[in-house]
Structures are given as C-alpha cells and as structure tokens.
Scaffold this motif. Structure first.
Motif, PDB file in Angstrom:
ATOM      1  N   ALA A 174       6.379  24.366   2.017  1.00 18.68           N
ATOM      2  CA  ALA A 174       5.492  25.343   1.364  1.00 18.68           C
ATOM      3  C   ALA A 174       4.134  25.421   2.069  1.00 18.68           C
ATOM      4  N   ARG A 175       3.685  24.304   2.617  1.00 18.51           N
ATOM      5  CA  ARG A 175       2.319  24.255   3.147  1.00 18.51           C
ATOM      6  C   ARG A 175       2.257  24.081   4.663  1.00 18.51           C
ATOM      7  N   ASN A 176       3.340  24.374   5.350  1.00 20.98           N
ATOM      8  CA  ASN A 176       3.342  24.361   6.827  1.00 20.98           C
ATOM      9  C   ASN A 176       2.900  23.024   7.420  1.00 20.98           C
ATOM     10  N   ILE A 177       3.277  21.942   6.777  1.00 19.42           N
ATOM     11  CA  ILE A 177       2.765  20.639   7.194  1.00 19.42           C
ATOM     12  C   ILE A 177       3.179  20.268   8.622  1.00 19.42           C
ATOM     13  N   VAL A 178       4.416  20.556   8.980  1.00 19.68           N
ATOM     14  CA  VAL A 178       4.873  20.124  10.311  1.00 19.68           C
ATOM     15  C   VAL A 178       4.162  20.890  11.430  1.00 19.68           C
ATOM     16  N   PRO A 179       4.119  22.236  11.390  1.00 19.86           N
ATOM     17  CA  PRO A 179       3.377  22.927  12.465  1.00 19.86           C
ATOM     18  C   PRO A 179       1.878  22.616  12.453  1.00 19.86           C
ATOM     19  N   ALA A 180       1.328  22.370  11.259  1.00 17.85           N
ATOM     20  CA  ALA A 180      -0.112  22.065  11.202  1.00 17.85           C
ATOM     21  C   ALA A 180      -0.397  20.701  11.839  1.00 17.85           C
ATOM     22  N   ASP A 181       0.486  19.758  11.591  1.00 17.92           N
ATOM     23  CA  ASP A 181       0.349  18.430  12.192  1.00 17.92           C
ATOM     24  C   ASP A 181       0.462  18.546  13.721  1.00 17.92           C
ATOM     25  N   ARG A 182       1.440  19.327  14.172  1.00 12.66           N
ATOM     26  CA  ARG A 182       1.633  19.507  15.630  1.00 12.66           C
ATOM     27  C   ARG A 182       0.382  20.138  16.253  1.00 12.66           C
ATOM     28  N   TYR A 183      -0.183  21.115  15.562  1.00 12.47           N
ATOM     29  CA  TYR A 183      -1.392  21.836  16.013  1.00 12.47           C
ATOM     30  C   TYR A 183      -2.540  20.840  16.261  1.00 12.47           C
ATOM     31  N   MET A 184      -2.672  19.885  15.322  1.00 14.72           N
ATOM     32  CA  MET A 184      -3.711  18.857  15.487  1.00 14.72           C
ATOM     33  C   MET A 184      -3.423  17.970  16.692  1.00 14.72           C
ATOM     34  N   ARG A 185      -2.181  17.495  16.771  1.00 14.88           N
ATOM     35  CA  ARG A 185      -1.831  16.585  17.865  1.00 14.88           C
ATOM     36  C   ARG A 185      -1.994  17.246  19.222  1.00 14.88           C
ATOM     37  N   GLU A 186      -1.762  18.563  19.258  1.00 13.96           N
ATOM     38  CA  GLU A 186      -1.882  19.272  20.540  1.00 13.96           C
ATOM     39  C   GLU A 186      -3.334  19.641  20.848  1.00 13.96           C
ATOM     40  N   GLY A 187      -4.257  19.227  19.987  1.00 12.48           N
ATOM     41  CA  GLY A 187      -5.685  19.474  20.238  1.00 12.48           C
ATOM     42  C   GLY A 187      -6.066  20.941  20.131  1.00 12.48           C
ATOM     43  N   ARG A 188      -5.329  21.681  19.283  1.00 11.42           N
ATOM     44  CA  ARG A 188      -5.594  23.129  19.225  1.00 11.42           C
ATOM     45  C   ARG A 188      -6.577  23.513  18.120  1.00 11.42           C
ATOM     46  N   TYR A 189      -7.047  22.554  17.334  1.00 11.43           N
ATOM     47  CA  TYR A 189      -7.945  22.882  16.217  1.00 11.43           C
ATOM     48  C   TYR A 189      -9.366  23.054  16.743  1.00 11.43           C
ATOM     49  N   LYS A 190      -9.830  24.310  16.776  1.00 14.27           N
ATOM     50  CA  LYS A 190     -11.158  24.582  17.339  1.00 14.27           C
ATOM     51  C   LYS A 190     -12.169  24.880  16.233  1.00 14.27           C
ATOM     52  N   ILE A 191     -11.737  25.651  15.235  1.00 18.38           N
ATOM     53  CA  ILE A 191     -12.666  26.030  14.168  1.00 18.38           C
ATOM     54  C   ILE A 191     -11.880  26.356  12.908  1.00 18.38           C
ATOM     55  N   TRP A 192     -12.407  25.958  11.762  1.00 17.91           N
ATOM     56  CA  TRP A 192     -11.759  26.273  10.490  1.00 17.91           C
ATOM     57  C   TRP A 192     -11.728  27.788  10.302  1.00 17.91           C
ATOM     58  N   GLY A 193     -10.682  28.315   9.722  1.00 21.04           N
ATOM     59  CA  GLY A 193     -10.623  29.753   9.464  1.00 21.04           C
ATOM     60  C   GLY A 193      -9.824  30.055   8.220  1.00 21.04           C
ATOM     61  N   PRO A 194     -10.097  31.175   7.541  1.00 17.47           N
ATOM     62  CA  PRO A 194      -9.439  31.501   6.274  1.00 17.47           C
ATOM     63  C   PRO A 194      -7.925  31.702   6.394  1.00 17.47           C
ATOM     64  N   SER A 195      -7.421  31.978   7.564  1.00 19.16           N
ATOM     65  CA  SER A 195      -5.978  32.261   7.679  1.00 19.16           C
ATOM     66  C   SER A 195      -5.202  31.145   8.358  1.00 19.16           C
ATOM     67  N   LEU A 196      -5.853  30.006   8.538  1.00 20.18           N
ATOM     68  CA  LEU A 196      -5.180  28.932   9.270  1.00 20.18           C
ATOM     69  C   LEU A 196      -4.057  28.332   8.412  1.00 20.18           C
ATOM     70  N   PHE A 197      -2.838  28.448   8.879  1.00 23.69           N
ATOM     71  CA  PHE A 197      -1.663  27.873   8.221  1.00 23.69           C
ATOM     72  C   PHE A 197      -1.571  28.204   6.730  1.00 23.69           C
ATOM     73  N   LEU A 198      -1.619  29.479   6.441  1.00 24.00           N
ATOM     74  CA  LEU A 198      -1.477  29.895   5.043  1.00 24.00           C
ATOM     75  C   LEU A 198      -0.077  29.572   4.531  1.00 24.00           C
ATOM     76  N   GLY A 199      -0.018  28.917   3.401  1.00 23.82           N
ATOM     77  CA  GLY A 199       1.278  28.583   2.822  1.00 23.82           C
ATOM     78  C   GLY A 199       1.451  29.234   1.470  1.00 23.82           C
ATOM     79  N   THR A 200       2.403  28.690   0.691  1.00 26.58           N
ATOM     80  CA  THR A 200       2.593  29.206  -0.667  1.00 26.58           C
ATOM     81  C   THR A 200       2.288  28.087  -1.660  1.00 26.58           C
ATOM     82  N   ASP A 201       1.803  28.490  -2.836  1.00 18.52           N
ATOM     83  CA  ASP A 201       1.502  27.487  -3.862  1.00 18.52           C
ATOM     84  C   ASP A 201       2.784  26.933  -4.457  1.00 18.52           C
TER      85      ASP A 201
END
Ligand code: DGY
Length: 340
Positions: free
Chosen positions: A116-143
């Motif tokens: 629901a919350r895109n945990i696996v791609p979000a974790d990969r994004y961090m490990r790959e050093g791709r997190y540059k700036i917080w944004g409102p649409s970053l890894f939008l999931g479902t409640d």
C-alpha cells in the motif's frame, strides 16, 4: 525405529526425533534441492516419513514406503501430499496447525502495508542515493486506515480459517470494513461481529485489499485469474501468503502491468521458486521467498509439533494433528501396522 526425513527440520524437533530413533536425512544441506531418487530409495525400510512442503509425497513415494506408519509434514499446508492415496494405503498424515497463525498473519499484514505504501521501491530509492528533496508526490500510496478521506477501507478475506480470522483481528485496529468469503463457514462469519459474509464477486468489487487464506485444492486452483482481476478496483491490492497456484500468476503480472489492479504482495508463487516472467520487474509487487511463518519461535514450535506427530506415528498412537484421522479405523491401516 527408523525415521526418514526429506530435509532437516530445526534442532528443537530434530533432537526429539533423534531420541525416538535413527534419523536419516535425504538432503542435510539446508538450501540444496533433494534428489527425488534419494527420497524414493531412502524411504524404504523407514518407520516414519518426515516431509517438508518442498517435496511431493505422491502415490509413487507412498507406495515405495511400504513400512511407514505415518507421514509427519513440517507445515500446516499439506498440498504436497496425496492424502487420498495415503488414506487408501492406510497411512496417517499429520501437519502443524495453529502454531503459525499469528506469524503468518503478521507477514500478510506486512505485505499489505508494504504494497500500500510503496515500501520496497522507496527503500531502494534511498539505498541508490536518489533522495534529493522532499516533495508532495514522492511515493504516493494508498491508505490502509481511514486516512485522508476519512473512509474505512475494505478488506476482503478469502478463507476465514485460523489465519483469515487473525487478519480480521488486525484489520479491526485499522478501522477497516471486513468482508469474508468461505462458503462452508458462512454462519460462523455472519455470527462474528465486525465481519460480513460476501460472495466472491461482491468481495472482489468492494475490497480495497484482498487477502488469500484458503488452502490449495482442486476448487481453489486459479481461484484468482483474469476474470477476477477484471472486477477488482483498479487501486486494489492482492495479498497471497497461502499457496501460489491459487493465483494465475501470468494473469496477475498482466493485471499489475496494465493497471487493472493496483498492487500485490506475494509470499508464494505458482511454480515456486520460479516466478512468472515479468513479475520481478514490477514495482507494484512486493515479493518474498515464502517466509510467512519464518520467526525463530514459530519455526521451532512447528519442528517440535512435527516431531510429536512423528513420535505418535512411531508408537502407533492416534497422532494429534492427523488430517485423515478416519484412516485409523480402516482395514488398510490395520493391515499396514499389524495387530495392535
Ligand atoms: C505452511 O506451514 O504451510 C507454510 O507455508 C510454511 O510454514
């Protein structure tokens, strides 16, 4: 007494088996595939067969096992065993129910949350050093809980046995509306506060999350395929911690790829350990190597339970977790074990 195991079970159970008899393990290397020939040869002369879910205990093997007094499976699921053939041959079969209920429901819930919350791609994004700036649409999931729109989400549980009911209890903490499909226990479902019986079509149409907790048999093989995905919400998430072949995996890949459904969390696969082509490339699928019951305590308890069952087989006692208990009253059983 000779105990033949297809593979090793955890030490807690293995030591009990060693106290009860001479133990032979067809393949002692933990992650090695067991050669079928080793099993067919090794089972000859054994008094009990301890099997893991990875090995087929089919008619050929059961017929080769002329001296066994029972099969003790190290799993709650026993679709790897031809129980009809075992019954016909007078062989009791046991499993390990109850001890893995919460551990399995915990993992189903983990998959649900992760998908629901895109945990696996979000974790990969961090490990790959791709997190540059917080944004409102970053890894939008479902409640999963009421969330932003204040609406309860709907969980559809297919199979309302021990693990399905444990999922229901978790869903209550998230304020979800729960639907369940399990025709033989329709009354139990309707008598349970907070869950509503729904036929498959309605459950598929209304659920935001669908979690599978039924066993695999002829009637549940490919219970989920293209027609089912077609009626699910495009945002819906499918969770499977039961058995892979309940889902037509190629159809699931297509449904996930085309956006017919939103996401999936899978612990089991149709042709395990293989995955359907395209599955591993999908970011909207969380995929795990069949670890739903994999906590140290639970795997140890499964091992002692499996050993208790094996020892009961050896002693010609009615085993506590026999899935074909009628066998004890059969002529085939009496002929197999001799006068009691
Ligand atoms: C089972 O027990 O059937 C699980 O799939 C593995 O623990």
């Amino acid at each position: 007494m000779k105990i033949f195991a297809t593979r090793k079970i955890p030490a807690a159970g293995l030591s009990m088996l060693e106290e009860a008899g001479d133990v032979t393990i067809a393949e002692p290397v933990e992650d090695a595939i067991v050669a079928r020939k080793k099993i067919l040869t090794g089972v000859k002369g054994a008094d009990v067969l301890v099997s893991l879910l990875t090995e087929a205990v089919d008619r050929e093997l059961l017929e080769a096992a002329t001296t066994i007094r029972g099969v003790a499976n190290y799993a709650v699921g026993f679709n790897n065993i031809d129980v009809d053939a075992a019954t016909e041959l007078g062989i009791p079969v046991t499993n390990t129910p109850g001890v893995l209920t919460d551990t399995t429901a915990d993992l189903a819930w983990t998959l649900l949350m992760a998908a629901a919350r895109n945990i696996v791609p979000a974790d990969r994004y961090m490990r790959e050093g791709r997190y540059k700036i917080w944004g409102p649409s970053l890894f939008l999931g479902t409640d999963v809980s009421r969330g932003g729109d204040g609406q309860s989400k709907v969980l559809g549980i297919v199979g309302f046995g021990r693990i399905g009911q444990a999922m229901f209890r978790r869903a209550q903490g998230f304020d979800m509306r729960v639907l369940a499909f399990d025709p033989p226990i329709r009354d139990l479902i309707n008598d349970t506060d907070g869950v509503e019986y729904a036929e498959m079509d309605r459950l598929l149409e209304e659920s935001d999350f669908v979690s599978i907790h039924t066993d695999l048999n002829d009637s549940t093989h490919h219970l989920f395929g293209a027609p089912e995905f077609a009626v699910m919400k495009t945002t819906a998430c499918l969770i499977n911690t039961a058995r892979g072949p309940i889902v037509d995996e190629a159809a699931l890949v297509e449904a996930l790829r085309t956006g017919q459904i939103g996401a999936a969390g899978l612990d089991v696969f149709e042709n395990e350990p293989a995955m359907a082509p395209g599955l591993r490339e999908l970011d909207n699928a969380v995929i795990l190597p069949h670890i739903a019951s994999a906590s140290t305590d639970t795997r140890n308890r499964m091992a002692t339970m499996c050993a208790e069952n094996a020892v009961a087989h050896l002693k010609l006692e009615r085993a506590p977790n026999c899935v074909n208990a009628a066998v004890y009253d059969s002529t085939a059983y009496r002929e197999r074990v001799g006068p009691l």
